[in-house]
Every structure is written in structure tokens, then in C-alpha cells.
Design a protein around this motif. Structure first.
Motif, mmCIF file in Angstrom:
data_model
loop_
_atom_site.group_PDB
_atom_site.id
_atom_site.type_symbol
_atom_site.label_atom_id
_atom_site.label_comp_id
_atom_site.label_asym_id
_atom_site.label_seq_id
_atom_site.Cartn_x
_atom_site.Cartn_y
_atom_site.Cartn_z
ATOM 1 N N TRP A 1 56.389 80.498 39.227
ATOM 2 C CA TRP A 1 56.019 79.689 38.066
ATOM 3 C C TRP A 1 56.625 80.239 36.778
ATOM 4 O O TRP A 1 56.978 79.461 35.874
ATOM 5 N N VAL A 2 56.781 81.574 36.699
ATOM 6 C CA VAL A 2 57.387 82.180 35.513
ATOM 7 C C VAL A 2 58.855 81.787 35.410
ATOM 8 O O VAL A 2 59.355 81.407 34.342
ATOM 9 N N VAL A 3 59.569 81.882 36.527
ATOM 10 C CA VAL A 3 60.983 81.525 36.553
ATOM 11 C C VAL A 3 61.171 80.061 36.152
ATOM 12 O O VAL A 3 62.052 79.724 35.356
ATOM 13 N N LEU A 4 60.326 79.181 36.683
ATOM 14 C CA LEU A 4 60.437 77.753 36.384
ATOM 15 C C LEU A 4 60.088 77.449 34.924
ATOM 16 O O LEU A 4 60.738 76.623 34.278
ATOM 17 N N VAL A 5 59.078 78.117 34.405
ATOM 18 C CA VAL A 5 58.675 77.905 33.007
ATOM 19 C C VAL A 5 59.792 78.331 32.054
ATOM 20 O O VAL A 5 60.059 77.663 31.040
ATOM 21 N N MET A 6 60.481 79.438 32.360
ATOM 22 C CA MET A 6 61.585 79.880 31.512
ATOM 23 C C MET A 6 62.705 78.856 31.495
ATOM 24 O O MET A 6 63.260 78.523 30.438
ATOM 25 N N ALA A 7 63.060 78.337 32.672
ATOM 26 C CA ALA A 7 64.105 77.313 32.743
ATOM 27 C C ALA A 7 63.684 76.058 31.984
ATOM 28 O O ALA A 7 64.497 75.431 31.289
ATOM 29 N N LEU A 8 62.409 75.690 32.108
ATOM 30 C CA LEU A 8 61.892 74.517 31.401
ATOM 31 C C LEU A 8 61.934 74.721 29.888
ATOM 32 O O LEU A 8 62.251 73.790 29.124
ATOM 33 N N ALA A 9 61.652 75.938 29.455
ATOM 34 C CA ALA A 9 61.692 76.243 28.021
ATOM 35 C C ALA A 9 63.098 76.058 27.464
ATOM 36 O O ALA A 9 63.288 75.505 26.374
ATOM 37 N N PHE A 10 64.109 76.518 28.211
ATOM 38 C CA PHE A 10 65.489 76.335 27.765
ATOM 39 C C PHE A 10 65.874 74.857 27.738
ATOM 40 O O PHE A 10 66.646 74.419 26.877
ATOM 41 N N LEU A 11 65.338 74.078 28.671
ATOM 42 C CA LEU A 11 65.590 72.637 28.662
ATOM 43 C C LEU A 11 65.005 72.014 27.403
ATOM 44 O O LEU A 11 65.664 71.196 26.737
ATOM 45 N N PHE A 12 63.787 72.379 27.034
ATOM 46 C CA PHE A 12 63.153 71.841 25.830
ATOM 47 C C PHE A 12 63.940 72.210 24.578
ATOM 48 O O PHE A 12 64.073 71.399 23.654
ATOM 49 N N VAL A 13 64.482 73.428 24.551
ATOM 50 C CA VAL A 13 65.293 73.849 23.402
ATOM 51 C C VAL A 13 66.567 73.005 23.319
ATOM 52 O O VAL A 13 66.997 72.622 22.223
ATOM 53 N N SER A 14 67.173 72.708 24.465
ATOM 54 C CA SER A 14 68.378 71.864 24.474
ATOM 55 C C SER A 14 68.072 70.475 23.939
ATOM 56 O O SER A 14 68.859 69.896 23.182
ATOM 57 N N ILE A 15 66.909 69.931 24.326
ATOM 58 C CA ILE A 15 66.494 68.625 23.813
ATOM 59 C C ILE A 15 66.247 68.696 22.311
ATOM 60 O O ILE A 15 66.672 67.812 21.542
ATOM 61 N N ALA A 16 65.590 69.773 21.878
ATOM 62 C CA ALA A 16 65.313 69.948 20.448
ATOM 63 C C ALA A 16 66.607 70.062 19.654
ATOM 64 O O ALA A 16 66.731 69.499 18.560
ATOM 65 N N TYR A 17 67.586 70.757 20.209
ATOM 66 C CA TYR A 17 68.880 70.909 19.532
ATOM 67 C C TYR A 17 69.550 69.545 19.359
ATOM 68 O O TYR A 17 70.144 69.260 18.316
ATOM 69 N N THR A 18 69.434 68.696 20.374
ATOM 70 C CA THR A 18 70.064 67.381 20.325
ATOM 71 C C THR A 18 69.472 66.504 19.227
ATOM 72 O O THR A 18 70.191 65.770 18.536
ATOM 73 N N TYR A 19 68.159 66.607 19.030
ATOM 74 C CA TYR A 19 67.477 65.706 18.090
ATOM 75 C C TYR A 19 67.071 66.390 16.785
ATOM 76 O O TYR A 19 66.347 65.797 15.976
ATOM 77 N N CYS A 20 67.555 67.602 16.579
ATOM 78 C CA CYS A 20 67.168 68.353 15.373
ATOM 79 C C CYS A 20 68.094 67.965 14.218
ATOM 80 O O CYS A 20 69.181 68.515 14.057
ATOM 81 N N ASN A 21 67.669 67.003 13.427
ATOM 82 C CA ASN A 21 68.472 66.529 12.297
ATOM 83 C C ASN A 21 67.627 66.530 11.032
ATOM 84 O O ASN A 21 66.469 66.929 11.035
ATOM 85 N N GLY A 22 68.231 66.065 9.962
ATOM 86 C CA GLY A 22 67.512 65.940 8.703
ATOM 87 C C GLY A 22 67.011 67.263 8.180
ATOM 88 O O GLY A 22 67.765 68.244 8.098
ATOM 89 N N PRO A 23 65.732 67.356 7.855
ATOM 90 C CA PRO A 23 65.186 68.593 7.256
ATOM 91 C C PRO A 23 65.189 69.769 8.221
ATOM 92 O O PRO A 23 65.011 70.913 7.804
ATOM 93 N N TYR A 24 65.376 69.476 9.522
ATOM 94 C CA TYR A 24 65.361 70.545 10.516
ATOM 95 C C TYR A 24 66.755 71.053 10.848
ATOM 96 O O TYR A 24 66.932 71.871 11.737
ATOM 97 N N GLU A 25 67.766 70.563 10.145
ATOM 98 C CA GLU A 25 69.159 70.927 10.425
ATOM 99 C C GLU A 25 69.390 72.432 10.325
ATOM 100 O O GLU A 25 70.228 72.999 11.031
ATOM 101 N N VAL A 26 68.636 73.100 9.460
ATOM 102 C CA VAL A 26 68.812 74.528 9.249
ATOM 103 C C VAL A 26 68.556 75.328 10.526
ATOM 104 O O VAL A 26 69.078 76.437 10.692
ATOM 105 N N TYR A 27 67.758 74.774 11.435
ATOM 106 C CA TYR A 27 67.413 75.499 12.662
ATOM 107 C C TYR A 27 68.420 75.278 13.786
ATOM 108 O O TYR A 27 68.309 75.899 14.844
ATOM 109 N N ARG A 28 69.404 74.397 13.581
ATOM 110 C CA ARG A 28 70.314 74.030 14.658
ATOM 111 C C ARG A 28 71.144 75.224 15.146
ATOM 112 O O ARG A 28 71.441 75.331 16.339
ATOM 113 N N ARG A 29 71.512 76.120 14.236
ATOM 114 C CA ARG A 29 72.309 77.269 14.652
ATOM 115 C C ARG A 29 71.555 78.118 15.672
ATOM 116 O O ARG A 29 72.105 78.527 16.700
#
Length: 391
Positions: A193-221
Motif C-alpha cells: 500500500w505504501v508503494v502504491l500510495v507513493m505512485a498515486l501521489a506522483f500521479l496527482f502531482v502530474s495532474i496538478a502540474y497540468t492544471y496549475c495556471n493563473g495565481p498558482y503559476e508560481v508553483y509550476r517549477r
């Protein structure tokens, strides 16, 4: 020589040596084949002046075309080789965690990766400067701090430019070492479950990177750095899952389910973060996983090849020196002689010499030295005491 000899003499599993040698061979091969087709496209990347008029030999064009018709359309040697390297790391690092205390692990990892990376980065920087000086250019294209940041494998953290782009894979390796170190405090590397949760966390970050625009642009790097790591850390988690199967911690069914889930999440992570080339990278991640599983199941039945064994032994410095360092040597020779064959021959001669020099003087001594230092920390077990004190 018997195929089991490497296991007995070097305490290494031969199938891992074979996989490491295969990955290194494919990466060096495809990098140089691509380079010979269009070396002039790299002058700014390797900090050199433009290459004189260059026409790739017809034999290279013909060979590349023939190979392209034979291999599957989505097979890319570099993506396959890198995925194989990452799976190998995911397999062996949990083994390293079990060999001693946490301090032991940290010291051995530092000794294994940092001295060679430091030496190769400095050598590459000096070769780059030498190539520029030959043309009368005395302006260094990078600062000393950039060289040190690259050599210490903290370039991505402190925000310095690359000296040699090959260093990005080592930065991901270091991040994986840190993750495994943290997981070791609660044996997380053995929990599905730990291994799967880590992979899932990276997936969520990839999704966040894709939709991180506007006032959240500073976090894209920062999201970009994490998402980039995630696309290639997941193959390491696959290696970790296969380690647990090999160690008897997980059943066949459990391992298969975890690996399939990781592959699905890797595919999604690549789609969100990489985009157009995601399917090609994913195919090669999938293919590398299948090849590694076959080699793992074959075990000591994998035929022994002396060349692959020796290539695996020097694969680390060779990987770091074959690219930018070798390309600059090619530039230097070609600018003087305008002969592709001679430039290629001299480049590989220099790369080979430097690889064995670093292997013998840096890599071979530093690894056992790290083990000796690490043993002295086993009795103290600093991190173990720290955990017990905080409990």
C-alpha cells in the motif's frame, strides 16, 4: 568461465549484471548513432562553437534506416535502457537497506554514487573548457558553483543549469535513495500500500502540474520537478515490488497486482506530464519491465558473457562520460581534420581511457572505502537511536 563465477567472486547476481550491461550498451549505442546523424545540432548544448559543414556518412544513414525497419515502431533504446536502469535500482536499494544500519546505508550510497559523479562532472567541464580554449575562447560558459552543484547532484534543488544533461538520471536516483531511507523507518519498502500510495501521489502531482495556471503559476517549477521525478520513479517502485517477490515478502499474485497497478499509474502520469511522447516512453517502460521479469525468473540460467560483465562493471562512469564529454572530443577532432571516422575513433579512445581511469582510481576504491566507514556506524546505529528516542 562459468556464468556463476561473477556471483561467487563479486557477490553480485549475474542477471542484474547482464541487465545493467545491456542497458548501458543500448544507451551508448543510440546516443552516438543519433549524434553521428546530426552532431551540429548540439553545439549550444555542449558549449562549443558551431561545427563546420558536416554530412553524415551514407553508411550511418543506411544503417539507421535498416534498423528502423526491423525494430518495433515504438521501441526506443534510450527509454528502454533508462527504464531498465531504474528498475535495477528499485530492486537493489531495498537489499542495501537490509545490510546494516541506516547510517551504514547513507554512507554506502554516498560512497557509491557521489565520488564517481563528482569526478566525471569535473572531467567533462574541463574537456568543455579545453575545447573552447583551442578556439581562443577564454570565457567559461558556466560558473564554479554550477559545476559543484552538478557534481554534488543537487543541481535541480539549487536551480543551476546542466553541465551534462545525463546528470538528471542521477538526481532521480538520489531522490529515490532519500525516499527509501524515509520508508525504512517503518519498513515501508515492504508494504504494497505504501508503494502504491507513493505512485498515486506522483500521479496527482502530474495532474496538478497540468492544471496549475493563473495565481498558482508560481508553483509550476516545483510541481514540474516532482512530476518529472514521478514519471521515472515509478519504474523504481516496480523494481521494489519485484524485490519483495524475490525476497519472499510478497506472493506472485500480490506482486503481479502491484506491478500492473504501478504500470497503469505510470501510463497516466506520463500522459499528464509528458504529453505527445508519453505512449512511446510507456511502451518502453512496459517492455523493460517484461525483460527484467524474464531475467529475474531465469536467474542463474541467463548465459554468461564476459563482455557484458565487464561493461556492467564500468557502466556508471561510461554512462557519465560517453555523452557530452565524448561529443566535445568529436567536435575538437572534426574541426581540425574534417574526418568523421577519425573523430569517432579518437572520441571512443578518449572515452574508454577516461572511463577506466575513473573506474580504477575513483569508483573501485570509493565503494569499499564507504563500506569500511559504514561498518563503524553499525554498532552506534545513530538513526536507530534517534527513532527509539523519539518513540
Amino acid at each position: 568461465m562459468d556464468r556463476m563465477t561473477p556471483d561467487k567472486n563479486n557477490n553480485k547476481m549475474w542477471f542484474l549484471q547482464f541487465a545493467r550491461g545491456l542497458a548501458c550498451l543500448l544507451i551508448v549505442y543510440v546516443h552516438w548513432l543519433t549524434f553521428l546523424l546530426a552532431p551540429a545540432s548540439l553545439d549550444t548544448t555542449i558549449f562549443q562553437s558551431a561545427l563546420p559543414a558536416y554530412q553524415a556518412p551514407m553508411a550511418v544513414f543506411g544503417y539507421a534506416g535498416a534498423v528502423g525497419k526491423i525494430v518495433p515502431v515504438d521501441f526506443r533504446e534510450v527509454y528502454f535502457g533508462l527504464a531498465l536502469f531504474f528498475i535495477i535500482s528499485g530492486f537493489i536499494i531495498p537489499v542495501s537497506l537490509e545490510k546494516g544500519s541506516r547510517a551504514n546505508y547513507v554512507i554506502r550510497r554516498i560512497a557509491r554514487i557521489l565520488p564517481t559523479a563528482f569526478a566525471c562532472t569535473v572531467i567533462t567541464a574541463l574537456v568543455i573548457l579545453f575545447g573552447r580554449l583551442l578556439e581562443g575562447n577564454t570565457v567559461a560558459p558556466f560558473s564554479v558553483s554550477s559545476v559543484l552543484a552538478n557534481a554534488m547532484l543537487i543541481r535541480d534543488v539549487v536551480g543551476h543549469p546542466y553541465i551534462d544533461t545525463a546528470i538528471w538520471t542521477l538526481e532521480i536516483e538520489v531522490h529515490f535513495y532519500v525516499i527509501c531511507f524515509v520508508l525504512s523507518f517503518f519498513s515501508g519498502q515492504k508494504k504494497a500500500w505504501v508503494v502504491l500510495v507513493m505512485a498515486l501521489a506522483f500521479l496527482f502531482v502530474s495532474i496538478a502540474y497540468t492544471y496549475c495556471n493563473g495565481p498558482y503559476e508560481v508553483y509550476r517549477r516545483y510541481l514540474n520537478v516532482i512530476a518529472t521525478n514521478g514519471t521515472f520513479l515509478v519504474p523504481m517502485f516496480i523494481g521494489m515490488a519485484l524485490y519483495n517477490f524475490n525476497a519472499g515478502n510478497w506472493s506472485v499474485v500480490k506482486t503481479a497486482l502491484v506491478v500492473v497497478a504501478l504500470l497503469v499509474m505510470n501510463n497516466l502520469t506520463l500522459q499528464y506530464h509528458v504529453g505527445g511522447t508519453s505512449s512511446v516512453i510507456y511502451f518502453n517502460h512496459l517492455f523493460a519491465t517484461l525483460v527484467f521479469v524474464v531475467l529475474l525468473l531465469l536467474g542463474d540460467k541467463v548465459p554468461y558473457f564476459s563482455f557484458m560483465d565487464k561493461l556492467a562493471e564500468v557502466s556508471y562512469p561510461l554512462y557519465l562520460l560517453h555523452g557530452t564529454c565524448g561529443y566535445v572530443v568529436f567536435y575538437i577532432v572534426y574541426k581540425f581534420l574534417h574526418e568523421t571516422a577519425i573523430a569517432l575513433l579518437l572520441s571512443f579512445t578518449v572515452i574508454t581511457a577516461l572511463t577506466f581511469l575513473v573506474h580504477r582510481t575513483i569508483e573501485l576504491p570509493s565503494t569499499p572505502a564507504g563500506k569500511r566507514i559504514a561498518k563503524s556506524f553499525d554498532k552506534a546505529d545513530f538513526f536507530g537511536r534517534l527513532k527509539r528516542r523519539s518513540a
